[in-house]
Design an enzyme around this catalytic site. Structure first.
Site, PDB file in Angstrom:
ATOM      1  N   ASP A  83      13.995  47.715 -40.177  1.00  0.00           N
ATOM      2  CA  ASP A  83      13.306  48.238 -41.354  1.00  0.00           C
ATOM      3  C   ASP A  83      13.280  49.761 -41.251  1.00  0.00           C
ATOM      4  O   ASP A  83      12.777  50.319 -40.276  1.00  0.00           O
ATOM      5  CB  ASP A  83      11.883  47.647 -41.391  1.00  0.00           C
ATOM      6  CG  ASP A  83      11.218  47.839 -42.735  1.00  0.00           C
ATOM      7  OD1 ASP A  83      11.513  48.841 -43.421  1.00  0.00           O
ATOM      8  OD2 ASP A  83      10.378  46.993 -43.107  1.00  0.00           O
ATOM      9  N   ASP A  94      12.135  52.836 -48.694  1.00  0.00           N
ATOM     10  CA  ASP A  94      11.793  51.837 -47.678  1.00  0.00           C
ATOM     11  C   ASP A  94      12.770  50.676 -47.871  1.00  0.00           C
ATOM     12  O   ASP A  94      12.825  50.096 -48.962  1.00  0.00           O
ATOM     13  CB  ASP A  94      10.334  51.432 -47.947  1.00  0.00           C
ATOM     14  CG  ASP A  94       9.752  50.498 -46.898  1.00  0.00           C
ATOM     15  OD1 ASP A  94      10.436  50.166 -45.934  1.00  0.00           O
ATOM     16  OD2 ASP A  94       8.565  50.119 -47.087  1.00  0.00           O
ATOM     17  N   HIS A 154       4.885  46.670 -51.943  1.00  0.00           N
ATOM     18  CA  HIS A 154       3.806  47.641 -52.124  1.00  0.00           C
ATOM     19  C   HIS A 154       4.253  48.822 -52.959  1.00  0.00           C
ATOM     20  O   HIS A 154       5.440  49.143 -53.001  1.00  0.00           O
ATOM     21  CB  HIS A 154       3.342  48.136 -50.745  1.00  0.00           C
ATOM     22  CG  HIS A 154       4.487  48.535 -49.856  1.00  0.00           C
ATOM     23  ND1 HIS A 154       4.941  49.820 -49.766  1.00  0.00           N
ATOM     24  CD2 HIS A 154       5.314  47.793 -49.061  1.00  0.00           C
ATOM     25  CE1 HIS A 154       5.980  49.857 -48.931  1.00  0.00           C
ATOM     26  NE2 HIS A 154       6.235  48.644 -48.494  1.00  0.00           N
ATOM     27  N   HIS A 162       1.893  52.477 -48.028  1.00  0.00           N
ATOM     28  CA  HIS A 162       1.209  51.382 -48.728  1.00  0.00           C
ATOM     29  C   HIS A 162       0.156  52.005 -49.630  1.00  0.00           C
ATOM     30  O   HIS A 162      -0.938  52.338 -49.194  1.00  0.00           O
ATOM     31  CB  HIS A 162       0.605  50.386 -47.737  1.00  0.00           C
ATOM     32  CG  HIS A 162       1.664  49.579 -47.039  1.00  0.00           C
ATOM     33  ND1 HIS A 162       1.977  48.292 -47.400  1.00  0.00           N
ATOM     34  CD2 HIS A 162       2.525  49.898 -46.044  1.00  0.00           C
ATOM     35  CE1 HIS A 162       2.975  47.849 -46.638  1.00  0.00           C
ATOM     36  NE2 HIS A 162       3.314  48.809 -45.808  1.00  0.00           N
ATOM     37  N   GLU A 188       9.760  43.201 -50.795  1.00  0.00           N
ATOM     38  CA  GLU A 188      10.254  42.786 -49.478  1.00  0.00           C
ATOM     39  C   GLU A 188       9.874  41.357 -49.120  1.00  0.00           C
ATOM     40  O   GLU A 188       8.881  41.118 -48.446  1.00  0.00           O
ATOM     41  CB  GLU A 188       9.791  43.751 -48.385  1.00  0.00           C
ATOM     42  CG  GLU A 188       8.333  44.101 -48.373  1.00  0.00           C
ATOM     43  CD  GLU A 188       8.020  45.109 -47.244  1.00  0.00           C
ATOM     44  OE1 GLU A 188       8.567  44.962 -46.137  1.00  0.00           O
ATOM     45  OE2 GLU A 188       7.226  46.026 -47.482  1.00  0.00           O
ATOM     46  N   GLU A 283      14.649  44.087 -48.023  1.00  0.00           N
ATOM     47  CA  GLU A 283      13.776  45.011 -48.756  1.00  0.00           C
ATOM     48  C   GLU A 283      14.562  46.094 -49.479  1.00  0.00           C
ATOM     49  O   GLU A 283      15.524  46.643 -48.948  1.00  0.00           O
ATOM     50  CB  GLU A 283      12.795  45.682 -47.778  1.00  0.00           C
ATOM     51  CG  GLU A 283      11.834  46.670 -48.453  1.00  0.00           C
ATOM     52  CD  GLU A 283      10.783  47.243 -47.501  1.00  0.00           C
ATOM     53  OE1 GLU A 283      11.044  47.308 -46.283  1.00  0.00           O
ATOM     54  OE2 GLU A 283       9.712  47.646 -47.997  1.00  0.00           O
TER      55      GLU A 283
HETATM   56 MN    MN Z   1      10.028  48.438 -44.875  1.00  0.00          MN
HETATM   57 MN    MN Z   2       7.828  48.133 -47.122  1.00  0.00          MN
END
Ligand code: MN
Ligand code: MN
Length: 298
Positions: A83, A94, A154, A162, A188, A283
């Site tokens: 990630d 992200d 998010h 977040h 995600e 994601e």
């Molecule tokens: Mn992530």
């Molecule tokens: Mn994330």
């Protein structure tokens, strides 16, 4: 650069780095080598990591990053979630990929990717977050797997990963919201097998941190350490290995522990599948528009 250009730039770099990582053969590499190599690539491309690269193995769903010189080695039966966060002036992209060396779990990985693709396809201005959750859950169940119900996508804000809004991975009744323009969201899906619990719990390991308060501790060295973290990362997460060079490992660890006790720093526990079953993740980050789908990490 305006903020949308920053997002696009961060997204482009995150996508390039993710695809390079996807193509690499990681068996035999340590988690430390993987994290270092990805983070260096982000920097070489002219951006900065938005958080320490998460390298979560097997039943660990998220929030593991390499310790300094982490010697855990990827082996040829592992399911590895990588990630990656990239930021340009605090605007974050992200994105995540699951690398699978166990053919038994290829379908699990594919179900996370399919769920993500189906979810991003409906993500426009005014799309209900609960509809995204419904699409994700349906795609995963149809393939015979289970979504992790207490992990979600998010909203993102400058220097905040977040940012308050959650995009569920299951169909939830009740409170929802509609996606708005000029707002970044990460979607995600996390998936486990049928015999998984479909829930993650906090594990013992905590090796990702972020500042929650800059209130001085009145210990000079520790306050300087705290200011150093603030100047480098603001409210973004960081890892112990990022503090080395300037500080001895032992000292940095002591300062971080002291700052956790004083509640200046939050430590994120790893998140582990309730029944110890394999977890896959996919994601993307997107910024909804009225007329088209703007996935910045494609
Ligand atoms: Mn992530
Ligand atoms: Mn994330």
């Amino acid at each position: 650069m305006n903020f949308l250009d920053c997002y696009q730039q961060a997204g482009k770099i995150a996508a390039e780095v993710r695809e390079n990582t996807r193509k690499k053969y990681h068996v035999g590499s340590t988690l430390f080598q993987i994290c270092q190599s990805i983070e260096s690539e982000v920097i070489v491309k002219g951006a900065a990591p938005a958080f320490p690269v998460n390298v979560s193995l097997n039943d660990v769903a998220a929030h593991y990053t390499a310790e300094p010189n982490d010697q855990i080695v990827v082996n040829d039966t592992d399911v590895l979630k990588i990630d990656i966060g990239v930021h340009v002036q605090g605007y974050i992209a992200d994105t995540a990929v699951t690398i699978c060396y166990n053919p038994k779990y290829d379908a699990l990985v594919k179900s996370a990717e399919t769920a993500l693709n189906e979810a991003v396809r409906i993500a426009k201005v005014n799309t209900k977050a609960s509809d995204i959750g419904k699409v994700i859950e349906r795609a995963i169940s149809k393939q015979g797997f289970k979504p992790i119900q207490n992990l979600s996508g998010h909203s993102l804000e400058q220097y905040t990963i977040h940012a308050g809004r959650s995009i569920p991975n299951i169909w939830t009744i009740g409170s929802s919201f509609n996606l708005v323009s000029n707002q970044a969201y990460a979607i995600e899906p996390f998936v486990t097998t049928k015999d998984g619990q479909g829930v993650v719990f906090e594990g013992k390991v905590r090796n990702i941190f972020s500042i929650t308060s800059r209130k001085p501790t009145k210990e000079k060295e520790i306050d300087e350490f705290l200011e150093d973290i603030w100047n480098r990362f603001k409210t973004l997460p960081f890892a112990l290995r990022w503090m080395l060079g300037k500080y001895e490992e032992k000292t940095a660890r002591q300062f971080i522990d002291a700052l956790i006790k004083k509640r200046n720093i939050h430590a994120y526990p790893i998140l582990v599948e309730g029944n110890g079953k394999m977890v896959a993740q996919a994601e993307h980050t997107l910024i909804p528009s009225e007329s088209y789908i703007n996935i910045i990490t494609v």
